[in-house]
Design a protein around this motif. Structure first.
Motif: not given
Length: 333
Positions: A40, A223-228, A230-232, A234
């Motif tokens: 989180r 924080v960027t949501q890269t899929s439903r 997963k976030s990472e 950038q």
């Protein structure tokens, strides 16, 4: 609560709390296989430089994590923030029995053994004897920092059992997955978004542990949501600033390596292997620059060495939490 030492029990998890993220790993008690792992991301300003700033907000976030991850009532291992850890090689009289070392240290810390803070929590490891002296590794941290983490975990119905050290947790993970040669000095780097934990291990002992800061402020990461699911994080600052920060940190790591070779290297061997882990989003950039300095290949962990119960490979940012979860198990303590 014990500092650094613990014997495993059931229903235990590891929980790592950084300035920007909370990560959790839960193992199956009988097999040490990964039952679950979660993360989180934290808003800026909740935890800064390893110190809890907005306790009420962190309490709410942790409560949500406990509920969502199904970990209420579980025993917890957590990390002492790198910024506050002190590692010292100390010599004590050989006449002191091993059973009395802890009591001796209680008396001598603040007297003959000076630390950069008062009211320390500490632990030690006996590493040898020479002449009339015993040599120990002393680990210490400010009591108020450790107890602040312990207290907030207790407030959300978790049970803190032991605090540990980032570098030891990582080494434990590499050791358990058969990736280290204890007879060769090895460099371990755990690269975060604002700092790098640097350590050298030889014969299963840390020769030193350092924190190298990077000029990559939390405010420049998003924080960027890269899929439903997963976030990472950038980088949102200038690209040149990021590249310069990597260059400066690698230069500082080079100084640390030189210090080890010329001031602390009792083995007479140069560093043979370099291991890189962490959640720095631009870690391939860091790896490429680092290899030009260390003169040897920089390794990630074996990408197939750690999988969960469904066969999914554990992501690189969770390696430290996994090593922490292994704490206390036979042959990987």
């Amino acid at each position: 609560m014990g500092l650094f030492n613990f014997k495993p029990k059931t229903k235990q998890i590891s929980l790592i709390l950084h300035d920007h993220v909370i990560r959790m790993v839960e193992l199956a008690p009988s097999t040490m296989g990964i039952r679950s792992y979660q993360e989180r991301f934290l808003p800026k300003g909740i935890v800064e430089d390893g110190k809890i700033i907005e306790r009420d907000t962190l309490f709410v976030i942790l409560e949500e994590c406990v509920e969502e991850w199904g970990i209420k009532g579980k025993r917890v291992f957590f990390l002492v923030p790198d910024a506050y850890l002190v590692l010292r090689h100390e010599k004590i009289p050989r006449a002191i029995s091993n059973d009395d070392i802890k009591g001796y240290l209680y008396l001598e810390i603040g007297a003959s053994i000076m630390l950069p803070f008062q009211n320390a929590v500490f632990d030690y490891e006996l590493i040898g004897e020479s002449g009339e002296k015993k040599e120990i590794l002393l680990f210490a941290a400010p009591e108020d920092i450790v107890m602040a983490f312990s207290s907030i975990l207790e407030s959300v119905a978790l049970h803190p059992e032991a605090a540990d050290v980032n570098a030891l947790s990582l080494y434990r993970m590499y050791y358990y997955t058969d990736q280290v040669d204890s007879q060769q000095p090895s460099l371990f780097l755990n690269c975060g978004i604002q700092s790098i934990n640097v350590s050298v291990f030889y014969q299963h002992k840390p020769a030193f542990i350092r924190q190298v800061l990077m000029d990559t402020p939390h405010m420049n990461w998003e924080v960027t949501q890269t899929s439903r699911f997963k976030s990472e994080m950038q980088w949102r600052g200038e690209r040149e600033q990021l590249i310069d920060a990597v260059e400066e940190s690698v230069t500082e790591i080079e100084r640390v390596i030189n210090f080890y070779h010329y001031s602390m290297n009792k083995s007479g061997q140069t560093i043979q292997r370099v291991f890189l882990s962490g959640d720095f989003p631009e870690i391939p950039l860091f790896k490429k620059r680092l290899e030009t300095v260390v003169g040897t290949a920089v390794q990630y962990a074996n990408e197939h060495a750690i999988v969960d119960e469904e066969g999914n490979v554990l992501p690189l940012p969770f390696f430290g939490a996994y090593g922490l979860a292994l704490k206390g198990w036979k042959n990987v303590n």
